[in-house]
Design an enzyme around this catalytic site. Structure first.
Site, PDB file in Angstrom:
ATOM      1  N   HIS A 168       9.248 -25.528 -21.604  1.00 12.80           N
ATOM      2  CA  HIS A 168       8.760 -24.528 -22.566  1.00 12.80           C
ATOM      3  C   HIS A 168       9.759 -24.417 -23.712  1.00 12.80           C
ATOM      4  CE1 HIS A 168       7.092 -20.868 -24.217  1.00 12.80           C
ATOM      5  NE2 HIS A 168       6.119 -20.879 -23.319  1.00 12.80           N
TER       6      HIS A 168
ATOM      7  N   ARG B 291       4.493 -16.130 -30.869  1.00 15.23           N
ATOM      8  CA  ARG B 291       4.112 -17.087 -31.905  1.00 15.23           C
ATOM      9  C   ARG B 291       2.650 -16.890 -32.298  1.00 15.23           C
ATOM     10  NH1 ARG B 291       5.046 -22.387 -29.237  1.00 15.23           N
ATOM     11  NH2 ARG B 291       5.440 -21.232 -27.316  1.00 15.23           N
TER      12      ARG B 291
END
Length: 949
Positions: free
Chosen positions: A249, A272
């Site tokens: 990740h 995000r």
């Protein structure tokens, strides 16, 4: 196929969301279930999920007018990395019904919907509680606990480590587990929901076997993720798949004052999704923030760290609870303005302004001409975003953008991020009934898998939001299949709410089932200016502040003082999640993610008093003294039964403790230190052998593997060198013979005036220095402005040691001994005097048949140098610097050696002891020389006359 064992219950292994979905579903289908979890508390990694759960065609989406369906979702999933269409389709087709099941059956709020990376539609659901993993999982845990307390249809057994599956005639009929030092068996079909292997850094782990290149990375996984289910399945012939596909990740959160911590918090992908952008060390964007995780990670490898995830005001306001939570944990920082951010980053404000302006213009052009642009877009079409378009994955979706002109005065929330091991796509191959596939591609009767332990669902990359969905969908599929396998035609629908009477009391609404609790955020009694609290006595905040270490950790939650020292190693979120608040008030951050009854149910024994409450110090003192504190146990009987470690599902009065933590009559647990020493020895041997035998072509990378392994090798050399130098106390025959021992190894070198040992040590030193300086340049210098010079402690002390080593080599290794003339010793014929081992005369012999050999008189050289007080003080000072550098480095090295988590603290202490003892040994040499006169030697008669004046 029939078997001789009863199958009246299903066995669920693992207490995360996959296990809870399976267990509740078994009960919903009229079956009995026993849930076995190896942790002290159920929940697993599922409770850490902070982005949400995907669903295509849900009632929530329809109410918001989102045109999504299972076909679109399936295409996104296959494009995202899935390789088995039948499993991907099952995941996506069931998504809407199963998300609605959570909302309707467990009264959960999943009313917010966002778009994560790799998705063409907004479909990731979360609630106003903001932390969906905890919210969803805890609601299912509560329901199963209610079933267990009100009926005989469920049992929950914690601290139960399942280690073997029982088979008869190729049918899985049960399992064996260990609890409290005893073995127990359960019979029935088994549903494995035990998670992946992303936290197993041991030498024989699945991670080491399939992805050794990732061992140096930190992880977001809890310590329970060691691949137990996969190993047990393979042991009975189950097929595994895609074990090499481990998702890294891109947004693990870096705690600046502990940048190298092995366990990281994860920055939710939703950060995000709401508009967060990623900047490199130069303040520039370099990727599509909404691209697939493997893509974003790959672009980070190519760019320059440290990387920062930046949220402007509009973005952070949309997900403010996350930002406050991360800020409270010290892994995110708020800035009053972009100007302050630029200053902290050490870049010009104009650079960050230009970065935002280019992003803003790309978004505006996309609004007016979405199919235009000069760059290939992800997942399809064209993009106006040059920063990501150059990577072949141009940005297509924008949210909460600001122009460059607004940056100077814009507030920001910013976190430093790094790639982390996050999710294992591979596992036991399952079919569309969630049954584990065995030999000849046929399902193994009686064995099912759900969640991260199951393989084949995600292929080589998992889309964000699909992990919670995977757990729920395949947990339910496995639960239904296991119930049908057990009951056949007797399967019947059961309403959980009707069965349990609902989730009564405060925990009935989803707001109090997990997530943030706005109504209770500030309910803790406020401390007064002098830290005594409103009660005017008892445990003060200044008292709490004294208990701020791993070995003595207190925290305050809602005015209660908790001693959580013994709970640190068991916390599902890792020790760091608690240690961040050691000696502090953790009320706000605790209530963001925990339900209000969690302390009373799972840790009532941790409460030792109240802040400022009169008389509260008495029970605290009694607890510390070993007496039972006078307080009421407020937990439910089942929860407390399991928390105290009872051995089965019946409410028996006996309870046991972990022998590893209980020394009994001894004040020191000798066994645990012996085990820690053993694991340390194995790890050091592995690292040294790996350094020598597994080195491949030289490659410049930004990981710390070279730093760690070179450090281990150098520590081993320093220990051996210190032991060798002790021969100075035995006189010139031993000491000079020891020096000549290395000269006799020169033939092992590569034609150089040094032996292979010296050459290898030199290369290790150069590697250690080079990698250390590179990582400091790339990762540490940028933190000086915000964290202070202390982030460079290792670099500064390392450079001081490099200076010392250079001088030391010229003084001793290349020092002039010709002035003394040769010193004659009789060297043993086989490098070492085996007949002198008992007398420790290893490097010389008195056998007169052996011709004396003239050697360098390093004994005389040492006395000449250390008789000078200035050189002695310089040497002692440098050794102290070595001890500091070694201890600082050891703290960072220990967590990555593959040592079992429970032994890491003791291994740290053993390492510190080794460094300090070695330092004292080295310091003894100049002190000995300054306090004594040189010894002429045992065979003075064979020395040249007048050798030394």
């Amino acid at each position: 196929m029939a078997c001789s064992f009863p199958t009246s219950q299903a066995i669920v292994v693992g207490g995360g969301l996959g296990g809870m979905s399976a267990a509740n579903t078994v009960v919903e289908n009229g079956g009995r279930v026993v849930l076995l979890d190896k942790s002290s508390f159920c929940g697993g990694n599922s409770t850490k999920a902070t982005s949400g759960i995907n669903g295509a065609g849900t009632k929530t989406q329809k109410a918001k007018g989102i045109p999504d369906n299972a076909d679109i979702f399936t295409q996104d999933t296959l494009k995202g990395g899935a390789k088995k269409p039948e499993l991907a389709k099952l995941l996506c087709v069931n998504s809407a019904a199963d998300v609605d099941w959570l909302v309707e059956k467990f009264n959960l709020d999943l009313s917010l919907v966002a778009r994560l990376g790799g998705h063409s539609q907004p479909r990731t659901h979360r609630g106003k509680e903001r932390f969906p993993g905890m919210t969803i999982t805890y609601a299912l845990i509560q329901m199963l606990e209610k079933v267990a307390e009100k009926t005989d249809l469920a049992r929950i057994v914690t601290k139960a480590k399942v280690f073997k599956l029982i088979c008869e005639n190729s049918v899985c009929v049960g399992c064996v587990y260990e609890k409290g030092g005893q073995e127990f068996k359960e019979f029935g079909p088994v549903i494995l929901a035990s998670g992946g292997f992303g936290a197993d850094f041991t030498n024989d782990s699945l991670l080491a076997k399939y992805r050794p290149d990732l061992l140096h990375l930190p992880t977001t996984n809890g310590e329970h993720c060691t691949g137990d289910g996969i190993k047990m399945g393979e042991a009975i012939g189950a097929t595994s798949i895609d074990l090499e596909w481990v998702q890294v990740h891109p947004t693990g959160l870096v705690k600046p004052d502990d940048a190298d911590a092995k366990i990281k918090f994860l920055a939710a992908e939703a950060l995000r999704g709401v508009g967060g952008i990623i900047l490199n060390a130069e303040g520039k964007r370099f990727c599509n923030e909404l691209g697939r995780r493997d893509y974003v990670t790959g672009e980070m490898w190519k760019s320059k760290p440290p990387f920062r995830l930046c949220l402007n005001k509009a973005a952070s306001d949309e997900i403010i609870w996350h930002c406050k939570h991360y800020t409270g944990r010290g892994v995110m920082k708020s800035y009053a303005s972009g100007e302050d951010l630029a200053k902290d980053m050490g870049v010009a404000l104009s650079v960050i302004e230009q970065t935002h302006e280019e992003h803003y213009q790309a978004a505006k052009k996309t609004e007016t001409d979405p199919d235009g642009g000069s760059w290939p877009a992800y997942p399809s079409g064209k993009s106006w975003d040059e920063a990501s378009g150059k990577t072949g994955s141009g940005k297509k979706f924008y949210h909460n953008i600001i122009p460059g002109s607004a940056v100077k005065s814009e507030p920001f929330y910013v976190a430093i991020i790094t790639p982390v091991i996050h999710y294992c796509m591979g596992g036991l191959l399952i079919d569309t009934d969630s049954a584990v596939v065995g030999p000849k591609n046929k399902a193994i009767p009686g064995l099912y898998a759900a969640g991260e332990v199951a393989g084949g669902v995600h292929g080589n990359n998992r889309l964000g939001g699909n992990s919670l969905l995977d757990c729920v969908v395949f947990g339910r599929v496995a639960g239904q299949a296991a119930a049908k396998y057990m009951l056949g035609a007797d399967v019947k629908a059961v309403d959980l709410m009707e069965l349990t009477g609902g989730l009564t009391g405060q925990v009935q609404s989803s707001k109090l089932a997990g997530g943030s609790y706005e109504d209770k955020m500030n309910s803790a009694p406020a401390a007064t200016a002098n830290g005594t609290g409103g009660g005017g006595g008892g445990i003060t905040m200044s008292d709490v502040a004294k208990h701020n270490s791993k070995s003595d950790c207190w925290v305050v939650v809602d005015g209660q003082v908790l001693d959580v020292t013994s709970f640190l190693s068991e916390h599902p979120g890792g020790e760091l999640a608690i240690l961040t608040f050691a000696g502090k008030d953790a009320t706000e951050e605790f209530n963001m993610i925990h339900p209000p009854d969690v302390i009373g149910k799972y840790a009532p024994d941790a409460v030792i008093g109240a802040v400022g409450a009169p008389g509260a110090a008495a029970p605290a003192a009694a607890a510390k003294a070993g007496g039972a504190p006078a307080r009421k146990d407020k937990g439910g009987k089942l929860a407390n039964h399991h928390a105290w470690g009872h051995l089965d599902g019946d409410l028996q009065p006996n309870w046991r403790v972990d022998l590893e933590d209980n020394p009994g009559a001894l004040l020191i647990n000798v066994k645990s230190y012996f085990n820690a020493t053993w694991f340390l020895l194995l790890s050091v041997l592995y690292e040294v052998c790996a350094t020598i035998f597994t080195a491949k072509n030289i490659k410049i990378s930004n990981d710390r593997l070279g730093l760690t392994r070179s450090a281990i090798l150098l520590i081993l050399f320093i220990v051996i060198h210190a032991v060798g130098n002790l021969h100075v106390f035995k006189g010139p025959d031993d000491f000079n013979g020891y020096g000549y021992f290395y000269v006799r190894l020169y033939w092992t070198g590569f034609g150089l005036p040094a032996n292979i040992v010296e050459e290898y040590i030199l290369l290790s030193v150069l590697l250690h220095v080079f990698v250390g300086l590179k990582r400091t340049w790339d990762m540490k210098l940028a933190l000086v402005n915000s964290q202070g010079i202390n982030v460079l402690n290792l670099a500064i002390s390392g450079l001081m040691l490099l200076t010392f080593m250079t001088i030391h080599l010229f003084q001793f290794r290349f020092g002039d001994t010709d002035q003394f003339g040769p010193y004659y010793v009789r060297p043993p014929p086989y490098l070492i005097n085996f007949w002198g081992i008992l007398s420790l005369n290893l490097f010389w012999t008195q056998d007169t048949s052996i011709e004396p050999v003239g050697v360098r008189d390093i004994y005389a050289l040492e006395f000449q140098i250390f008789k000078n007080p200035l050189w002695s003080m310089f040497y002692i000072f440098s050794v102290v610097i070595f001890m500091i550098h070694a201890c600082l480095g050891w703290k960072k090295v220990t967590p990555v050696l593959g040592i079992p988590r429970g032994h890491i603290a003791k291994v740290e202490m053993i390492g510190y002891a080794i460094m300090i003892v070695m330092g004292l040994v080295y310091i003894s040499f100049p002190l000995y020389v300054m306090a004594t006169s040189p010894f002429s030697g045992y065979e003075d008669s064979i020395q040249a006359p007048g050798r030394v004046e």
